[in-house]
Design an enzyme around this catalytic site. Structure first.
Site, PDB file in Angstrom:
ATOM      1  N   ASP A  83      10.824  24.403  -1.065  1.00 30.79           N
ATOM      2  CA  ASP A  83      10.261  25.893  -0.719  1.00 30.79           C
ATOM      3  C   ASP A  83       9.241  26.426  -1.807  1.00 30.79           C
ATOM      4  OD1 ASP A  83      12.225  25.815   1.434  1.00 30.79           O
ATOM      5  OD2 ASP A  83      13.684  26.769   0.162  1.00 30.79           O
ATOM      6  N   ASP A 103       7.708  30.882  -2.495  1.00 30.36           N
ATOM      7  CA  ASP A 103       8.949  31.512  -1.605  1.00 30.36           C
ATOM      8  C   ASP A 103       9.540  32.521  -2.463  1.00 30.36           C
ATOM      9  OD1 ASP A 103      10.684  31.598   0.503  1.00 30.36           O
ATOM     10  OD2 ASP A 103      11.921  30.094  -0.519  1.00 30.36           O
ATOM     11  N   ASP A 124      16.085  31.794  -6.436  1.00 28.14           N
ATOM     12  CA  ASP A 124      17.001  31.860  -5.044  1.00 28.14           C
ATOM     13  C   ASP A 124      18.281  31.153  -5.360  1.00 28.14           C
ATOM     14  OD1 ASP A 124      14.932  33.225  -3.793  1.00 28.14           O
ATOM     15  OD2 ASP A 124      14.877  31.888  -2.193  1.00 28.14           O
ATOM     16  N   ARG A 164      13.587  42.274  -1.600  1.00 33.19           N
ATOM     17  CA  ARG A 164      14.569  41.470  -1.775  1.00 33.19           C
ATOM     18  C   ARG A 164      14.769  41.529  -3.430  1.00 33.19           C
ATOM     19  NH1 ARG A 164      14.000  35.615   1.584  1.00 33.19           N
ATOM     20  NH2 ARG A 164      14.089  36.480   3.724  1.00 33.19           N
TER      21      ARG A 164
END
Length: 383
Positions: free
Chosen positions: A181, A205, A209, A261
């Site tokens: 990603d 990205d 994560d 986020r």
């Protein structure tokens, strides 16, 4: 020393500082920052001889991540990454794929542009203290199906997708990797992970994560800027294995140029504590699929745009559904019109699973996070 302390610092902070000094018998007032991670190791002028002490300083859900503790020191001498299948000794890739526990350090300042994802093996610490180390301009760090990883003091930025290539993951195995990603740090099916004092920005990205059943994670003391989708915690609304995820997000500075986020959560339990939010363009904390979010002692500075004042966002979910999710704000400092929309009945058993350390007062966030990001550490001096 104590007289000066009482004049310039409020009493509880002063008392904490003096207790810290007495405990270490160092006599340096500036060592007591109130940041429990930093106060554990940064006062030591011999940190370079005692590098592995860092492994005892983690807090939160990732506190048991020992990385390469008790392993040998591996010194990266070569910034190259010419062959992801047969990496040269002395390179970062050669270090991270080994089976044994390793504490990985760097001989000098270096910029490492990886050809493919850096696929880590278990029980590794990447420790950038004492050098300016950048992983940038190519694929970056992948923590997949492993355990006990510490990433500390690295600049991670401008990360790109990699893949459709062979990459080695251990001395005995290499295999075909499909396209990645372009995350700064990708945590996939892994546990006991600690990412501390890194500076992250501008990746394809996410910056960090964590998905696919990952848990026991602490993300602390990082400085993040110039990025859209900062941090995703939870793979998808349908991936229910993430219901066991527990992540602590503590003492980070979410700075200029961030959009959303910080983090975006699914299913699990998330303790967002004593972070400094000085910029967002859409929202700060979001989620879907009934995550439990415990926001404590953070400082939220809203943007000037009247439509962007809300800290929280429930993603693509009607209020009739999200009103039962346990999201709470406790002791957060709301500035420039910022507001947090709480929900749920506040079940204590649920928040117990989303509590990992005691929050400091939000008034102390500026000092707690003042050294967020990769530190400039000099040998023979306090870091």
């Amino acid at each position: 020393m104590l007289t000066v302390c009482y004049i310039v610092i409020v009493y509880p902070v002063c008392r904490s500082i003096n207790e810290s000094i007495a405990r270490r018998n160092l006599g340096y007032l500036s060592c007591g920052t109130g940041n429990p991670i930093d106060d554990c190791w940064r006062c030591d002028p011999n940190w370079e001889q005692n590098r592995q002490r860092l492994a005892d300083c983690a807090i939160g859900f990732g506190k048991d991540a020992i990385g390469g503790k008790n392993g040998r020191i591996y010194v990266v001498t070569d910034s190259g990454d010419d062959d992801p299948v047969t990496p040269k000794p002395g390179t970062l890739r050669h270090a991270v794929i080994q089976d044994e526990p390793l504490w990985i350090i760097f001989q000098r300042d270096m910029v490492i542009k990886l050809k493919e994802e850096l696929i880590m093996n278990s029980y590794k610490t990447i420790d950038g203290r004492g050098a300016s180390v950048h992983i940038a301009g190519g694929p970056c760090i992948t923590i997949q199906f492993v355990t006990n990883i510490i990433i500390h003091g690295i600049n991670i930025h401008d990360c790109k997708p990699g893949g459709n290539a062979m990459v080695r993951s251990s001395p005995r195995h290499y295999g075909w990797r499909t396209m990645s990603d372009g995350d700064g740090v990708s945590i996939f099916g892994s546990s006991h992970i600690w990412v501390d004092h890194c500076t992250l920005s501008n990746c394809q990205d996410g910056l960090i994560d964590a998905i696919r059943g990952s848990t026991a994670i602490t993300i602390s003391n990082n400085y993040m800027t110039h990025h859209d989708k900062v941090m995703l915690l939870g793979h998808s609304d349908s991936y229910t294995a993430d219901k066991n995820m527990q992540v602590t997000v503590a003492f980070n500075h979410f700075g200029e140029g961030l959009v959303q986020r910080m983090p975006r959560c699914r299913h699990g339990y998330f303790h967002v504590v004593n972070n400094d939010y000085t910029h967002w363009e859409m929202y700060a904390i979001g989620g879907s699929a009934n995550p439990t979010i415990n926001s404590q002692g953070n400082r939220f500075l809203a943007p000037d745009d009247r439509s962007k004042k809300e800290v929280t966002k429930r993603e693509e979910t009607p209020e009739s559904e999200w009103k039962s999710w346990n999201w709470r704000s406790e002791g957060d400092l709301m500035l420039n019109g910022a507001y947090f929309t709480p929900s749920g009945a506040g079940a204590s058993s649920s928040y117990a699973k989303a509590s990992s350390l005691g929050a400091k007062p939000s008034s102390l966030v500026a000092s707690i996070t003042s050294s967020a990001g990769a530190l400039s550490c000099k040998k023979g001096a306090r870091c």
